[in-house]
Design a protein around this motif. Structure first.
Motif, PDB file in Angstrom:
ATOM      1  N   VAL A 147      -5.728   5.886  -0.650  1.00  0.00           N
ATOM      2  CA  VAL A 147      -5.423   4.476  -0.434  1.00  0.00           C
ATOM      3  C   VAL A 147      -6.143   4.003   0.823  1.00  0.00           C
ATOM      4  O   VAL A 147      -5.995   4.595   1.894  1.00  0.00           O
ATOM      5  CB  VAL A 147      -3.907   4.249  -0.290  1.00  0.00           C
ATOM      6  N   LYS A 148      -6.909   2.944   0.693  1.00  0.00           N
ATOM      7  CA  LYS A 148      -7.671   2.434   1.826  1.00  0.00           C
ATOM      8  C   LYS A 148      -6.795   1.523   2.690  1.00  0.00           C
ATOM      9  O   LYS A 148      -5.784   0.984   2.218  1.00  0.00           O
ATOM     10  CB  LYS A 148      -8.909   1.687   1.323  1.00  0.00           C
ATOM     11  N   PRO A 149      -7.167   1.348   3.965  1.00  0.00           N
ATOM     12  CA  PRO A 149      -6.364   0.494   4.853  1.00  0.00           C
ATOM     13  C   PRO A 149      -6.168  -0.901   4.275  1.00  0.00           C
ATOM     14  O   PRO A 149      -7.107  -1.510   3.748  1.00  0.00           O
ATOM     15  CB  PRO A 149      -7.201   0.454   6.141  1.00  0.00           C
ATOM     16  N   LEU A 150      -4.939  -1.390   4.352  1.00  0.00           N
ATOM     17  CA  LEU A 150      -4.608  -2.706   3.797  1.00  0.00           C
ATOM     18  C   LEU A 150      -5.064  -3.805   4.747  1.00  0.00           C
ATOM     19  O   LEU A 150      -4.730  -3.799   5.930  1.00  0.00           O
ATOM     20  CB  LEU A 150      -3.093  -2.800   3.574  1.00  0.00           C
ATOM     21  N   ARG A 151      -5.797  -4.760   4.206  1.00  0.00           N
ATOM     22  CA  ARG A 151      -6.248  -5.908   4.997  1.00  0.00           C
ATOM     23  C   ARG A 151      -5.414  -7.119   4.590  1.00  0.00           C
ATOM     24  O   ARG A 151      -5.784  -7.873   3.690  1.00  0.00           O
ATOM     25  CB  ARG A 151      -7.733  -6.165   4.766  1.00  0.00           C
ATOM     26  N   ALA A 152      -4.277  -7.271   5.210  1.00  0.00           N
ATOM     27  CA  ALA A 152      -3.374  -8.378   4.872  1.00  0.00           C
ATOM     28  C   ALA A 152      -2.457  -8.654   6.048  1.00  0.00           C
ATOM     29  O   ALA A 152      -2.144  -7.760   6.838  1.00  0.00           O
ATOM     30  CB  ALA A 152      -2.549  -8.039   3.636  1.00  0.00           C
ATOM     31  N   ASP A 173       0.826  -1.207   0.000  1.00  0.00           N
ATOM     32  CA  ASP A 173       0.000   0.000   0.000  1.00  0.00           C
ATOM     33  C   ASP A 173       0.864   1.264   0.000  1.00  0.00           C
ATOM     34  O   ASP A 173       0.513   2.273  -0.612  1.00  0.00           O
ATOM     35  CB  ASP A 173      -0.986   0.005   1.166  1.00  0.00           C
ATOM     36  N   ALA A 174       2.030   1.184   0.655  1.00  0.00           N
ATOM     37  CA  ALA A 174       2.961   2.313   0.639  1.00  0.00           C
ATOM     38  C   ALA A 174       3.513   2.537  -0.764  1.00  0.00           C
ATOM     39  O   ALA A 174       3.690   3.674  -1.209  1.00  0.00           O
ATOM     40  CB  ALA A 174       4.094   2.073   1.625  1.00  0.00           C
ATOM     41  N   LEU A 175       3.781   1.445  -1.476  1.00  0.00           N
ATOM     42  CA  LEU A 175       4.258   1.530  -2.855  1.00  0.00           C
ATOM     43  C   LEU A 175       3.232   2.233  -3.732  1.00  0.00           C
ATOM     44  O   LEU A 175       3.559   3.170  -4.477  1.00  0.00           O
ATOM     45  CB  LEU A 175       4.546   0.128  -3.396  1.00  0.00           C
ATOM     46  N   ARG A 189       2.981   5.951  -2.886  1.00  0.00           N
ATOM     47  CA  ARG A 189       4.132   6.721  -3.364  1.00  0.00           C
ATOM     48  C   ARG A 189       4.070   6.921  -4.873  1.00  0.00           C
ATOM     49  O   ARG A 189       4.285   8.027  -5.372  1.00  0.00           O
ATOM     50  CB  ARG A 189       5.427   5.994  -2.982  1.00  0.00           C
ATOM     51  N   LEU A 190       3.764   5.849  -5.603  1.00  0.00           N
ATOM     52  CA  LEU A 190       3.691   5.962  -7.042  1.00  0.00           C
ATOM     53  C   LEU A 190       2.602   6.934  -7.476  1.00  0.00           C
ATOM     54  O   LEU A 190       2.774   7.707  -8.421  1.00  0.00           O
ATOM     55  CB  LEU A 190       3.438   4.593  -7.666  1.00  0.00           C
ATOM     56  N   SER A 191       1.472   6.895  -6.784  1.00  0.00           N
ATOM     57  CA  SER A 191       0.354   7.774  -7.127  1.00  0.00           C
ATOM     58  C   SER A 191       0.733   9.236  -6.938  1.00  0.00           C
ATOM     59  O   SER A 191       0.438  10.077  -7.796  1.00  0.00           O
ATOM     60  CB  SER A 191      -0.859   7.442  -6.253  1.00  0.00           C
TER      61      SER A 191
END
Length: 216
Positions: free
Chosen positions: A127-132, A36-38, A41-43
């Protein structure tokens, strides 16, 4: 059969989403960068890049292709994406046919991508919270494009790759509930059933030439 209407409005939204978020930026900073950080950052990087480059905004194809080769492809498992889009026929294709399919599929996506870049200006990505779990190797990153009209749902499938190129790689995109790979798989299957792998390649070549002529 594939034609220009096949993609329709959903493909334009997809291309605009890709233009916003496939990263006209440096490759992943580190193998341990969270997926999600990737994406975040790209966005952010692509927004500033597009706003600063009038040629990209105008859809300069040669410039877009150069940027895609240098900066987008390192963040995408394009072989997996092409293989999944071609479907079962990929396993029957020769190495040369697989190479041609990847080349023509990339041109198809880049030409759509180039046309959509002109629309990218005042949008932002949430970016929404990552569920992983920390140990997951295949994740879904959910985002929304906001800024014009209704928010556009944009989700990514990423896989953790080992080895020298370790890091998270995008292998599928979902815009407004439509996954890119599955959309093209249906179109490609029709061509393969009718004309075989070589027929699909010929159709992609012809379509890309037509698009090139249209864009002048």
């Amino acid at each position: 059969m594939m034609n220009r209407r096949t993609l329709g409005r959903s493909a334009l939204s997809l291309a605009a989403a890709m233009a916003l978020s496939l990263g006209l930026s440096a490759p992943a900073l580190a193998a341990d960068e969270a997926p999600d950080a990737l994406i975040k950052r790209l966005s952010a990087d692509v927004l500033s890049t597009v706003k600063a480059d009038k040629a990209i905004q105008a859809g300069d194809l040669s410039k877009v292709i150069a940027l895609v080769d240098k900066t987008v492809m390192p963040n995408v498992n394009f072989r997996r994406m092409t293989a999944a889009a071609v479907g079962p026929g990929w396993r029957q294709a020769t190495p040369e046919q697989q190479k041609r399919l990847q080349e023509e599929f990339k041109i198809l996506l880049v030409r759509t991508y180039a046309g959509a870049l002109a629309q990218v200006n005042d949008q932002t990505i949430q970016v929404k919270p990552l569920r992983a779990a920390a140990e997951d190797k295949d994740v879904l990153v959910r985002t929304e494009i906001v800024g014009r009209g209704d928010p556009i749902q944009l989700d990514y499938r990423l896989e953790k790759t080992p080895g020298d190129g370790a890091g998270w790689k995008i292998y599928n995109l979902n815009v407004l509930g439509v996954w890119l790979v599955e959309t093209y798989r249906g179109q490609f299957a029709q061509e393969i059933n009718a004309k075989g792998i070589d027929g699909l390649i010929e159709t992609l070549v012809a379509r890309n030439k037509t698009n090139n002529t249209t864009k002048g």
